[in-house]
Motif scaffolding. Structure first.
Motif, mmCIF file in Angstrom:
data_model
loop_
_atom_site.group_PDB
_atom_site.id
_atom_site.type_symbol
_atom_site.label_atom_id
_atom_site.label_comp_id
_atom_site.label_asym_id
_atom_site.label_seq_id
_atom_site.Cartn_x
_atom_site.Cartn_y
_atom_site.Cartn_z
ATOM 1 N N GLU A 198 -32.171 -25.518 -35.293
ATOM 2 C CA GLU A 198 -31.699 -24.552 -34.306
ATOM 3 C C GLU A 198 -30.236 -24.231 -34.576
ATOM 4 O O GLU A 198 -29.422 -25.112 -34.844
ATOM 5 C CB GLU A 198 -31.868 -25.071 -32.879
ATOM 6 C CG GLU A 198 -31.527 -24.007 -31.860
ATOM 7 C CD GLU A 198 -31.943 -24.328 -30.436
ATOM 8 O OE1 GLU A 198 -31.827 -23.422 -29.578
ATOM 9 O OE2 GLU A 198 -32.378 -25.467 -30.166
ATOM 10 N N GLY A 209 -26.552 -23.036 -33.521
ATOM 11 C CA GLY A 209 -25.666 -23.089 -32.360
ATOM 12 C C GLY A 209 -24.661 -21.964 -32.322
ATOM 13 O O GLY A 209 -24.277 -21.488 -31.256
ATOM 14 N N ASP A 260 -27.632 -20.015 -26.980
ATOM 15 C CA ASP A 260 -27.907 -20.856 -25.812
ATOM 16 C C ASP A 260 -28.564 -22.168 -26.214
ATOM 17 O O ASP A 260 -29.254 -22.799 -25.404
ATOM 18 C CB ASP A 260 -28.764 -20.083 -24.810
ATOM 19 C CG ASP A 260 -27.958 -18.986 -24.130
ATOM 20 O OD1 ASP A 260 -27.127 -19.319 -23.276
ATOM 21 O OD2 ASP A 260 -28.137 -17.799 -24.483
ATOM 22 N N ALA A 261 -28.336 -22.595 -27.451
ATOM 23 C CA ALA A 261 -28.865 -23.874 -27.930
ATOM 24 C C ALA A 261 -28.224 -25.011 -27.135
ATOM 25 O O ALA A 261 -27.034 -24.958 -26.823
ATOM 26 C CB ALA A 261 -28.566 -24.062 -29.414
ATOM 27 N N PRO A 262 -28.994 -26.043 -26.822
ATOM 28 C CA PRO A 262 -28.419 -27.169 -26.085
ATOM 29 C C PRO A 262 -27.407 -27.966 -26.908
ATOM 30 O O PRO A 262 -26.537 -28.625 -26.357
ATOM 31 C CB PRO A 262 -29.631 -28.027 -25.717
ATOM 32 C CG PRO A 262 -30.720 -27.601 -26.624
ATOM 33 C CD PRO A 262 -30.430 -26.194 -27.048
ATOM 34 N N VAL A 263 -27.494 -27.894 -28.222
ATOM 35 C CA VAL A 263 -26.558 -28.569 -29.118
ATOM 36 C C VAL A 263 -25.994 -27.514 -30.067
ATOM 37 O O VAL A 263 -26.745 -26.766 -30.685
ATOM 38 C CB VAL A 263 -27.263 -29.690 -29.921
ATOM 39 C CG1 VAL A 263 -26.305 -30.349 -30.884
ATOM 40 C CG2 VAL A 263 -27.866 -30.713 -28.976
ATOM 41 N N ARG A 299 -31.652 -17.674 -28.371
ATOM 42 C CA ARG A 299 -31.758 -18.886 -29.186
ATOM 43 C C ARG A 299 -32.313 -18.500 -30.548
ATOM 44 O O ARG A 299 -33.001 -17.485 -30.675
ATOM 45 C CB ARG A 299 -32.646 -19.924 -28.507
ATOM 46 C CG ARG A 299 -31.965 -20.470 -27.239
ATOM 47 C CD ARG A 299 -32.773 -21.463 -26.509
ATOM 48 N NE ARG A 299 -32.794 -22.752 -27.204
ATOM 49 C CZ ARG A 299 -33.494 -23.791 -26.780
ATOM 50 N NH1 ARG A 299 -34.236 -23.701 -25.683
ATOM 51 N NH2 ARG A 299 -33.480 -24.936 -27.446
#
Length: 185
Positions: free
Chosen positions: A67, A69, A100-103, A149
């Motif tokens: 993913e 970032g 909007d990646a969490p990491v 994302r």
């Protein structure tokens, strides 16, 4: 509703099951931004825009499906008005775009060229991988106020073998991506 943007059908031959509108944008920043903007003007605003595609790897620790970032424009150079990757004369200046990646660990450099060799700026800018659409899609999503994302499958190492490796691996990440989506992103 989720809008899923993929440059080429070869990258995602089978769409994930679920509440997705899939658009194949074509290759490059202009095509990607134009196709997404046209889609957003024709349909209801989605809850989320997802980008999936292939990328050339620069950092050997970034492999497989990853993913993104942050996106940076690797080929936008308006020096001396602004540092490379920054669009000058905008308020605020337009540069890196966070997803909007969490990491937020992986940085992807987007440009309108297929990378087949080193660029010292990639190291200076801490770029982990390269693609040809992500920054533009993230920018459109940002302008429309839609969460964004992105997942990239590292298909090659952005070196002299990149074209052959990409051709051999272009569809290999599709199953991994579909599994990720089915398990809830």
């Amino acid at each position: 509703m989720i809008t899923l943007c993929v440059a080429l059908e070869a990258e995602l031959p089978e769409s994930p099951k679920g509440d997705f509108q899939v658009i194949y944008t074509g290759v490059g920043k202009v095509q990607a931004a134009t196709q997404l903007a046209k889609h957003l003007c024709q349909f209801h605003k989605p809850d989320l825009i997802i980008n999936y595609g292939t990328a050339g790897g620069l950092n050997p620790l970034v492999q497989g499906l990853t993913e993104i970032g942050t996106f940076v424009q690797r080929d936008f150079n308006a020096e001396p008005q602004a540092p490379r990757s920054i669009i000058p004369f905008t308020d605020p200046e337009v540069g890196d775009i966070k997803t909007d990646a969490p990491v937020m660990q992986v940085r992807c450099g987007t440009g309108d060229s297929f990378v087949m060799g080193p660029d010292p700026w990639f190291v200076e800018a801490d770029v982990d991988c390269v693609d040809m659409e992500g920054w533009a899609l993230a920018y459109v999503a940002q302008q429309y106020g839609i969460p964004f994302r992105s997942w990239k499958y590292i298909s090659d190492m952005a070196d002299e073998n990149a074209m052959e490796d990409w051709s051999a691996n272009v569809a290999k990440g599709a199953e991994l991506f579909n599994e990720k989506v089915q398990n809830g992103i």
